[in-house]
Every structure is written in structure tokens, then in C-alpha cells.
Write a protein that holds these residues in place. Structure first.
Motif, mmCIF file in Angstrom:
data_model
loop_
_atom_site.group_PDB
_atom_site.id
_atom_site.type_symbol
_atom_site.label_atom_id
_atom_site.label_comp_id
_atom_site.label_asym_id
_atom_site.label_seq_id
_atom_site.Cartn_x
_atom_site.Cartn_y
_atom_site.Cartn_z
ATOM 1 N N ASP A 5 0.830 -1.207 0.000
ATOM 2 C CA ASP A 5 0.000 0.000 0.000
ATOM 3 C C ASP A 5 0.866 1.260 0.000
ATOM 4 O OD1 ASP A 5 -2.413 -1.452 0.127
ATOM 5 O OD2 ASP A 5 -2.108 -1.772 2.260
ATOM 6 N N SER A 9 0.960 3.809 -3.206
ATOM 7 C CA SER A 9 0.632 5.221 -2.997
ATOM 8 C C SER A 9 1.758 6.123 -3.482
ATOM 9 C CB SER A 9 0.363 5.452 -1.510
ATOM 10 O OG SER A 9 0.177 6.811 -1.249
ATOM 11 N N LYS A 12 2.037 5.975 -7.349
ATOM 12 C CA LYS A 12 0.884 6.659 -7.949
ATOM 13 C C LYS A 12 1.043 8.172 -7.809
ATOM 14 C CE LYS A 12 -4.109 6.240 -8.379
ATOM 15 N NZ LYS A 12 -4.300 7.635 -8.733
ATOM 16 N N LYS A 13 1.504 8.596 -6.628
ATOM 17 C CA LYS A 13 1.731 10.021 -6.403
ATOM 18 C C LYS A 13 2.758 10.559 -7.395
ATOM 19 C CE LYS A 13 3.280 13.245 -2.808
ATOM 20 N NZ LYS A 13 3.881 13.353 -1.462
#
Length: 391
Positions: A5, A9, A12-13
Motif C-alpha cells: 500500500d 501510494s 501513484k503520487k
């Protein structure tokens, strides 16, 4: 938050913060316009002076404003660890370009016409990873994990496949791993590294680049030319020692390699050296008697400096793909390899071998070679590598 996770994250950021070239060009004027409007709105009173209006308006004043917003852009460069400068990250990206292009060329052909991550896409992805030299065992782990994510957490969007893949591989490589030690400091003095590997993998070049790296850090480095079976090996190492200006201990061709190691360590102790790099002959990985000689060299060194060598570094040629796996397996079966260096990644599309070897052998990959320049032997950072490979 679990490793997956966290990495999903982060990746993706990073992706969200990287607009396309067209978007960058399109958005730039809009940003400047908005700033200009804000400036003009905040100064309605100076109207009596007509000459003063153009002065605050010119773009030169407003242009520096967007720049601070672009400062975070390099954040992904040191997104995970503050050891990668922009120049270093660019070199890594360039060095992995062939592997990157080859991977996405294969992937794009196999997922064409698909809109979601389904069993066909996963089968195709498995094929792409194996053909990219990631290795069968590591590939199966990755596919199993992605399959579970898709089933349980509904990661079905094909546009997220790349982020999903990066996060899964990153978490696979990092989990259960101890915090890496600082490669620039050593608890022992002198710290002894014995470099092993078959002929042609880049041992001599690696030793030269390591000597340059540590000398630049202010350490006193000594090289030992214990590959006495090839005259060329001694000559090449002498050339490197002269180039980076460090002392080299050598004997005649055909001398006992253990004797050279003995002399090198004595010299290092007497001259208060910080680091000793010992070259060894290019062993054919299926020659057990030659492997036994490595044990002899280690025993002799241990008599001079306790626990030497402190690091047995196996150098592998990344361009050989699966053959690098075989060499790693044979060497780790016959001697206590404690670190890996994988070279020649800039000239090959087989960069996936780093992922497989790092996962399968549980031996830290300390360095990767991504170019011919002295500085192109980089400390291996798993997250930055995965980010560049699948970018």
C-alpha cells in the motif's frame, strides 16, 4: 499501512505529479496567467500612474513563481532515499533504457485491445517478465500477488497495471530486509573486499571504479592483483591503479595468489589503509578445485587481518541474463558470497535479471554498472531501480 500500500501510494503520487510534455506546455501559460491576474487584482489603487501598470505585469517577475512548484518534481529522484541526485537518477534511467523499452514493447503488444486486468493479461504479463529475465520463481511470486490484489482489492484498471507491478516488485524485494548499511563507512580497518567472478564479467573495471569512489571519499585504498593466471589481468589492474592513483601490490604471473593477498594485507596494515580490494582469477564456476583456491586465499588473509575478507563480492555480467543466475548459484554453493555487483546493464535489455537475482539469492546487490564512466558504478537502491525499470 503495508509495504504494498505504501509503495502503490508513492508510485501513484509520482505518476500523478508527472504530466505529459503537452500538458506541461499547456499548463505553464495558464499558471502564469493566474499569477498575473492575482497580482493585478491585488493592486487596483495605483491606477493614477499609467506608467506603473506595465512594470508589475511583465512576465519576468511572475515566471519565478511557478518554479518553486516544480522543485518537488525531482522529489521522486530521492523519493525513497536521499542518495540519488538528479544526475545520478538520469544516469540510471539512461542505463536501463534498453531494458525499459524492451519490456514495454513486449507488454504493449500483449495487452493491446484489453481494457482491464484479467487472466489473459496476467498470463501475458507472466510471459513478459520471464522473457525479460526476471526469472521463473520471482515471476511466479509477482503474478500470484498481483492476481490476489486484482481479485480482492479490485485493481482492475489496465492503466494502473504499471503502478501495481512496480509496487508489488518493490514490496517483494524490500520485505524482511534489514536496513542497508552505509556503503561509505566500514567498522573494520582496513576493510577487505575480495572480488570474485568468471572472466569477462567486469571484475577489473569494478575494482578500478570502487577504488576511485572510495578515494574520492577520502579513504586510503590499496589494490591487490591476486589474479596471477593472466598477465593481462595484472596489466589491466596496474592501468586502473595508475588512473585513480592508488597503490597496487603485485607479483609475477604464475605466482601464488594467496601470497599476493598476504603481501597486500601486510602493506595495508603497515600503511594504515582504510580499504583493500583483492582481485582474483576468473574462475570457471564449474571448476571445484579452483573454487577451493578461493578458500585458501581467505584462510591466508584471515591470518593477517582478523575476519578478512570482510566482504566476498561476486561480480556478474547482467547482459548474460539467465547465465548470471547459474553463475550466482554455483558461486554461492561453493563459497560464502556476501554481496553482488551486476555490471553492463546499459548495453542490454536483460536488466530484469537484477530483480530475480536480488529476490532469489537473498544476498545484497551492492552495486550496478549502468555505463562506462567512473561514476557509472552506482550503489544499488531497489526502489529507484524498480522505478526506473518500469517508468
Amino acid at each position: 499501512m503495508g509495504l504494498f500500500d505504501k509503495f502503490f501510494s508513492l508510485f501513484k503520487k509520482k505518476k500523478d505529479k508527472e504530466p505529459s510534455t503537452d500538458e506541461k506546455e499547456k499548463n505553464k501559460p495558464e499558471e502564469i496567467e493566474e499569477i498575473s491576474e492575482t497580482i493585478s487584482k491585488s493592486e487596483p489603487e495605483p491606477e493614477p500612474e499609467p506608467e506603473s501598470e506595465p512594470d508589475p505585469e511583465p512576465e519576468p517577475e511572475s515566471e519565478p513563481e511557478p518554479e518553486p512548484e516544480l522543485e518537488p518534481e525531482p522529489e521522486p529522484v530521492g523519493f525513497f532515499k536521499n542518495i540519488y541526485s538528479k544526475k545520478k537518477k538520469d544516469t540510471l534511467n539512461k542505463g536501463l533504457k534498453k531494458s525499459n523499452q524492451s519490456f514495454f514493447s513486449k507488454l504493449n503488444k500483449l495487452v493491446i485491445g484489453k481494457t482491464k486486468i484479467d487472466s489473459d493479461v496476467l498470463d501475458n504479463l507472466e510471459e513478459v517478465l520471464i522473457s525479460s529475465d526476471v526469472g521463473v520463481n520471482t515471476t511466479l511470486k509477482i503474478i500470484d500477488k498481483i492476481e490476489s490484489r486484482v481479485a480482492e482489492e479490485k485493481y482492475s484498471n489496465l492503466s494502473e497495471l504499471n503502478i501495481l507491478l512496480k509496487a508489488e516488485i518493490a514490496s517483494l524485494l524490500i520485505e524482511n530486509e534489514e536496513e542497508p548499511s552505509n556503503n561509505n563507512t566500514f567498522s573494520e580497518k582496513p576493510h577487505v573486499i575480495m572480488v570474485v567472478g568468471v572472466n569477462g564479467v567486469g571484475k577489473t573495471t569494478t575494482i578500478g571504479k570502487l577504488a576511485n569512489k572510495y578515494k574520492k571519499l577520502g579513504l586510503k585504498v590499496v589494490i591487490g592483483a591476486a589474479d596471477t593466471f593472466r598477465a593481462a589481468a595484472i596489466d589491466q589492474l596496474v592501468t586502473w591503479a595508475n588512473r585513480v592513483d592508488v597503490p597496487i601490490i603485485k607479483q609475477q604471473m604464475g605466482s601464488d595468489p594467496a601470497s599476493v593477498a598476504f603481501d597486500t594485507l601486510n602493506y595495508a596494515k603497515t600503511n594504515d589503509a582504510d580499504l583493500v580490494l583483492i582481485d582474483t582469477a576468473g574462475r570457471l564456476h564449474n571448476k571445484i578445485n579452483l573454487m577451493n583456491e578461493l578458500s585458501k586465499i581467505k584462510r591466508v588473509m584471515n591470518r593477517v587481518i582478523e575476519n578478512a575478507p570482510h566482504d566476498v563480492m561476486l561480480v556478474l555480467d547482467g547482459s548474460t541474463g539467465q547465465n548470471a543466475f547459474i553463475q550466482a548459484k554455483e558461486f554461492t554453493n561453493t563459497t560464502e558470497v556476501s554481496s553482488l555487483t551486476i555490471t553492463k546493464l546499459d548495453g542490454t535489455a536483460k536488466g530484469g535479471v537484477v530483480i530475480g537475482i536480488s529476490d532469489e539469492f537473498k544476498i545484497p546487490v551492492k552495486y550496478i554498472g549502468v555505463g562506462e564512466a567512473l561514476e557509472d558504478l552506482q550503489e544499488f537502491n531497489k526502489l529507484e531501480f524498480v522505478d526506473s525499470f518500469f517508468d
